[in-house]
Scaffold this active site. Structure first.
Site, PDB file in Angstrom:
ATOM      1  N   ASN A  58     -27.705  28.112 -33.048  1.00 31.88           N
ATOM      2  CA  ASN A  58     -27.274  26.782 -32.601  1.00 31.88           C
ATOM      3  C   ASN A  58     -27.772  25.660 -33.514  1.00 31.88           C
ATOM      4  O   ASN A  58     -27.634  24.488 -33.193  1.00 31.88           O
ATOM      5  CB  ASN A  58     -27.771  26.518 -31.179  1.00 31.88           C
ATOM      6  CG  ASN A  58     -27.271  27.557 -30.198  1.00 31.88           C
ATOM      7  OD1 ASN A  58     -26.143  28.023 -30.299  1.00 31.88           O
ATOM      8  ND2 ASN A  58     -28.118  27.940 -29.254  1.00 31.88           N
ATOM      9  N   HIS A 144     -24.403  25.583 -17.269  1.00 27.28           N
ATOM     10  CA  HIS A 144     -25.586  26.310 -17.735  1.00 27.28           C
ATOM     11  C   HIS A 144     -26.566  26.635 -16.590  1.00 27.28           C
ATOM     12  O   HIS A 144     -26.684  25.874 -15.620  1.00 27.28           O
ATOM     13  CB  HIS A 144     -26.296  25.437 -18.771  1.00 27.28           C
ATOM     14  CG  HIS A 144     -27.351  26.132 -19.557  1.00 27.28           C
ATOM     15  ND1 HIS A 144     -28.672  26.137 -19.175  1.00 27.28           N
ATOM     16  CD2 HIS A 144     -27.285  26.853 -20.697  1.00 27.28           C
ATOM     17  CE1 HIS A 144     -29.386  26.821 -20.067  1.00 27.28           C
ATOM     18  NE2 HIS A 144     -28.562  27.262 -20.998  1.00 27.28           N
ATOM     19  N   GLU A 188     -20.573  20.425 -18.365  1.00 25.48           N
ATOM     20  CA  GLU A 188     -21.028  20.431 -19.751  1.00 25.48           C
ATOM     21  C   GLU A 188     -19.990  19.710 -20.602  1.00 25.48           C
ATOM     22  O   GLU A 188     -18.796  19.880 -20.378  1.00 25.48           O
ATOM     23  CB  GLU A 188     -21.200  21.873 -20.266  1.00 25.48           C
ATOM     24  CG  GLU A 188     -22.329  22.601 -19.582  1.00 25.48           C
ATOM     25  CD  GLU A 188     -22.601  23.999 -20.149  1.00 25.48           C
ATOM     26  OE1 GLU A 188     -22.245  24.271 -21.306  1.00 25.48           O
ATOM     27  OE2 GLU A 188     -23.172  24.813 -19.417  1.00 25.48           O
ATOM     28  N   SER A 192     -21.112  26.022 -23.439  1.00 27.78           N
ATOM     29  CA  SER A 192     -21.964  26.739 -24.389  1.00 27.78           C
ATOM     30  C   SER A 192     -21.477  28.144 -24.715  1.00 27.78           C
ATOM     31  O   SER A 192     -21.712  28.633 -25.809  1.00 27.78           O
ATOM     32  CB  SER A 192     -23.393  26.802 -23.852  1.00 27.78           C
ATOM     33  OG  SER A 192     -23.441  27.503 -22.632  1.00 27.78           O
ATOM     34  N   ASP A 217     -24.000  17.633 -19.484  1.00 28.08           N
ATOM     35  CA  ASP A 217     -24.975  18.330 -20.319  1.00 28.08           C
ATOM     36  C   ASP A 217     -24.289  18.502 -21.664  1.00 28.08           C
ATOM     37  O   ASP A 217     -23.320  19.242 -21.784  1.00 28.08           O
ATOM     38  CB  ASP A 217     -25.317  19.678 -19.685  1.00 28.08           C
ATOM     39  CG  ASP A 217     -26.299  20.494 -20.535  1.00 28.08           C
ATOM     40  OD1 ASP A 217     -26.331  20.290 -21.763  1.00 28.08           O
ATOM     41  OD2 ASP A 217     -27.000  21.342 -19.961  1.00 28.08           O
ATOM     42  N   HIS A 220     -24.288  21.065 -26.669  1.00 28.32           N
ATOM     43  CA  HIS A 220     -23.529  21.524 -27.849  1.00 28.32           C
ATOM     44  C   HIS A 220     -22.571  20.457 -28.382  1.00 28.32           C
ATOM     45  O   HIS A 220     -21.713  20.757 -29.210  1.00 28.32           O
ATOM     46  CB  HIS A 220     -22.781  22.812 -27.520  1.00 28.32           C
ATOM     47  CG  HIS A 220     -23.708  23.910 -27.115  1.00 28.32           C
ATOM     48  ND1 HIS A 220     -24.337  24.725 -28.039  1.00 28.32           N
ATOM     49  CD2 HIS A 220     -24.174  24.286 -25.904  1.00 28.32           C
ATOM     50  CE1 HIS A 220     -25.127  25.568 -27.396  1.00 28.32           C
ATOM     51  NE2 HIS A 220     -25.056  25.327 -26.100  1.00 28.32           N
ATOM     52  N   LYS A 250     -30.834  22.038 -30.606  1.00 31.70           N
ATOM     53  CA  LYS A 250     -29.685  22.689 -31.236  1.00 31.70           C
ATOM     54  C   LYS A 250     -29.321  21.965 -32.532  1.00 31.70           C
ATOM     55  O   LYS A 250     -30.050  22.093 -33.495  1.00 31.70           O
ATOM     56  CB  LYS A 250     -28.570  22.829 -30.212  1.00 31.70           C
ATOM     57  CG  LYS A 250     -28.978  23.957 -29.239  1.00 31.70           C
ATOM     58  CD  LYS A 250     -28.311  24.033 -27.938  1.00 31.70           C
ATOM     59  CE  LYS A 250     -28.994  25.150 -27.141  1.00 31.70           C
ATOM     60  NZ  LYS A 250     -28.690  25.113 -25.715  1.00 31.70           N
TER      61      LYS A 250
HETATM   62  C1  LIG Z   1     -29.447  25.464 -24.592  1.00 31.66           C
HETATM   63  C2  LIG Z   1     -28.928  24.739 -23.419  1.00 31.66           C
HETATM   64  C3  LIG Z   1     -29.803  24.112 -22.522  1.00 31.66           C
HETATM   65  C4  LIG Z   1     -31.297  24.252 -22.631  1.00 31.66           C
HETATM   66  O1  LIG Z   1     -31.814  23.457 -23.639  1.00 31.66           O
HETATM   67  P1  LIG Z   1     -33.245  23.826 -24.245  1.00 31.66           P
HETATM   68  O2  LIG Z   1     -33.656  22.601 -24.958  1.00 31.66           O
HETATM   69  O3  LIG Z   1     -33.025  24.995 -25.144  1.00 31.66           O
HETATM   70  O4  LIG Z   1     -34.117  24.164 -23.082  1.00 31.66           O
HETATM   71  C5  LIG Z   1     -29.256  23.387 -21.499  1.00 31.66           C
HETATM   72  N1  LIG Z   1     -27.933  23.298 -21.325  1.00 31.66           N
HETATM   73  C6  LIG Z   1     -27.069  23.901 -22.147  1.00 31.66           C
HETATM   74  C7  LIG Z   1     -25.616  23.764 -21.908  1.00 31.66           C
HETATM   75  C8  LIG Z   1     -27.531  24.658 -23.212  1.00 31.66           C
HETATM   76  O5  LIG Z   1     -26.683  25.285 -24.011  1.00 31.66           O
END
Ligand SMILES: *Cc1c(COP(=O)(O)O)cnc(C)c1O
Length: 399
Positions: A58, A144, A188, A192, A217, A220, A250
């Site tokens: 990522n 997620h 999201e 992801s 969220d 990505h 990421k």
């Molecule tokens: C990776 C991810 C998270 C978690 O983030 P971290 O900083 O790795 O704890 C949360 N939501 C989504 C959609 C993710 O892909």
């Protein structure tokens, strides 16, 4: 019973429990193993002594190895030491936080921002700070794991709508909204495991119509879509998103999570989010590196545009629907099949881990390809022909 024998019975039953669970996972091809991976510069990695091109990381802009992030981290260690020493509300709020939060707010176009220890911690802290018993959380079913976890911690009523199905979301709101006090609509920005985008303009309209708060969220999205500014920027003002959460782990190349929102909301989060209050601040080096990563993203939209471009080269070579983000899934169904395909790619010099339930729904095990700014077109062509050689070009994409 003497003390030693009662202890050994306890140990036996505990270990017996663990073995039974593991055996069950093993027979369903769902057991997971840690594989030591030495990630190099750019998109290379070494695993089991083999040099590989990674298509599952990522670190979309390869910023984790960027000289400016390294330099920022080293300078921060020299100046502030390694650990933060305490939670941010005690003495862990070192001077580097202010710059990082100001940058985040600027990039996302909000009044303020709050940085958490990780994205997972952010979601498990933000959601219960806003929602409680008597409230309603409506979330996309593919959200997620940490959004589901945060929702459960809140004790609110939880309803999931079919993935990206705004009609289903509306039906739930029509049936449930009136029975609850406050309502949070969660999704999201970029999914992801599927790489598709949420229809934020429609969800934002629903939120307005049903008096709900929309939260995305954007783990990505940041650094990749919307000129690097993420999913709300991608929709060019057609979506109102008062709660923009994401991660610095990421595309930004560092570590940590964040929420961008209005000042009163951020102030409330700093007072109520348990995963903000009761945990140590991030190491100064990580905060400094995240600022340096955001600086690059803010000033180089051309770099941020590359991962999606690379993903689109792949989808065109594979006759797949055009990629919407830098994530492209090839759904194979069977966990065993996904593991075998991943192993065959490994032999050919590509690192693509199999993604299996419960990370994705049952019977949708897949290869999840992620494309980075630094991928060579030639390697993408080799990857596509390797997949075609395995007869994998016509499998369906995610539902
Ligand atoms: C990776 C991810 C998270 C978690 O983030 P971290 O900083 O790795 O704890 C949360 N939501 C989504 C959609 C993710 O892909």
């Amino acid at each position: 019973m003497d003390k030693t024998s009662s202890q050994s019975i306890l140990a036996q039953s505990l270990e017996g429990f663990a073995r039974e669970k593991l055996d069950d996972l093993e027979t369903r091809s769902l057991r997971r193993w840690l594989a030591e991976t030495d990630r190099g510069e750019g998109t290379t990695a070494v695993r089991r002594g083999k040099d590989l091109i990674s298509f599952c990381c990522n670190d979309y802009l390869s910023l984790s190895h960027h000289p400016e992030l390294r330099r920022a981290a080293i300078d921060a260690i020299d100046r502030y030491g390694v650990g933060a020493g305490a939670s941010r509300l005690v003495t862990g709020n070192h001077p580097l936080y202010e710059e990082l939060e100001a940058r985040l707010a600027r990039l996302k176009g909000t009044e303020a921002a709050c940085v958490f220890g990780s994205g997972y911690l952010a979601n498990t802290g933000i959601i219960p700070s806003l929602m409680g018993t008597g409230d309603l959380i409506v979330l996309d079913e593919l959200s997620h794991a940490c959004m589901h976890a945060g929702s459960r911690l809140s004790r609110a009523t939880i309803a999931t709508f079919a993935h990206n199905d705004t009609g289903d979301c509306r039906r739930i709101l029509e049936a449930e909204r009136g029975k609850h006090r406050r309502c949070l609509l969660l999704t999201e920005g970029v999914f992801s495991m599927d790489g598709d985008l949420a229809p934020l303009p429609e969800l934002s309209d629903l939120a307005r119509e049903f008096d709900a708060w929309l939260m995305t969220d954007d783990a990505h999205g940041l650094g990749v879509i919307g000129g690097g500014r993420g999913s709300r920027a991608h929709w060019q003002g057609r979506a109102e998103v008062p709660l923009q959460m994401g991660t610095l782990s990421k595309a930004v190349g560092a570590y940590g999570g964040y929420l961008c929102a209005s000042q009163p909301v951020i102030d409330l989060i700093r007072n109520r989010a348990r995963s903000f209050i009761y945990t140590t601040g991030l190491p100064p080096a990580v905060v400094a590196a995240a600022s340096a990563g955001l600086d690059i993203i803010e000033h180089d939209p051309g770099l941020a545009a590359l991962p999606v471009k690379k993903a689109r080269l792949f989808t065109s070579l594979m006759n797949l629907p055009q990629a919407e983000s830098c994530i492209v899934p090839l759904v194979l169904g069977d966990a065993e099949k996904a593991l075998a395909a991943s192993e065959a790619l490994f032999e050919a010099g590509f690192l693509v881990t199999a993604i299996r339930p419960p990370t994705v729904p049952d019977d949708t095990a897949r290869l999840r390809f992620t494309f980075c700014a630094g991928h060579d077109d030639v390697d993408i062509e080799r990857l596509a022909s390797c997949l075609r050689g395995q007869g994998l070009e016509r499998v369906e994409t995610a539902p």
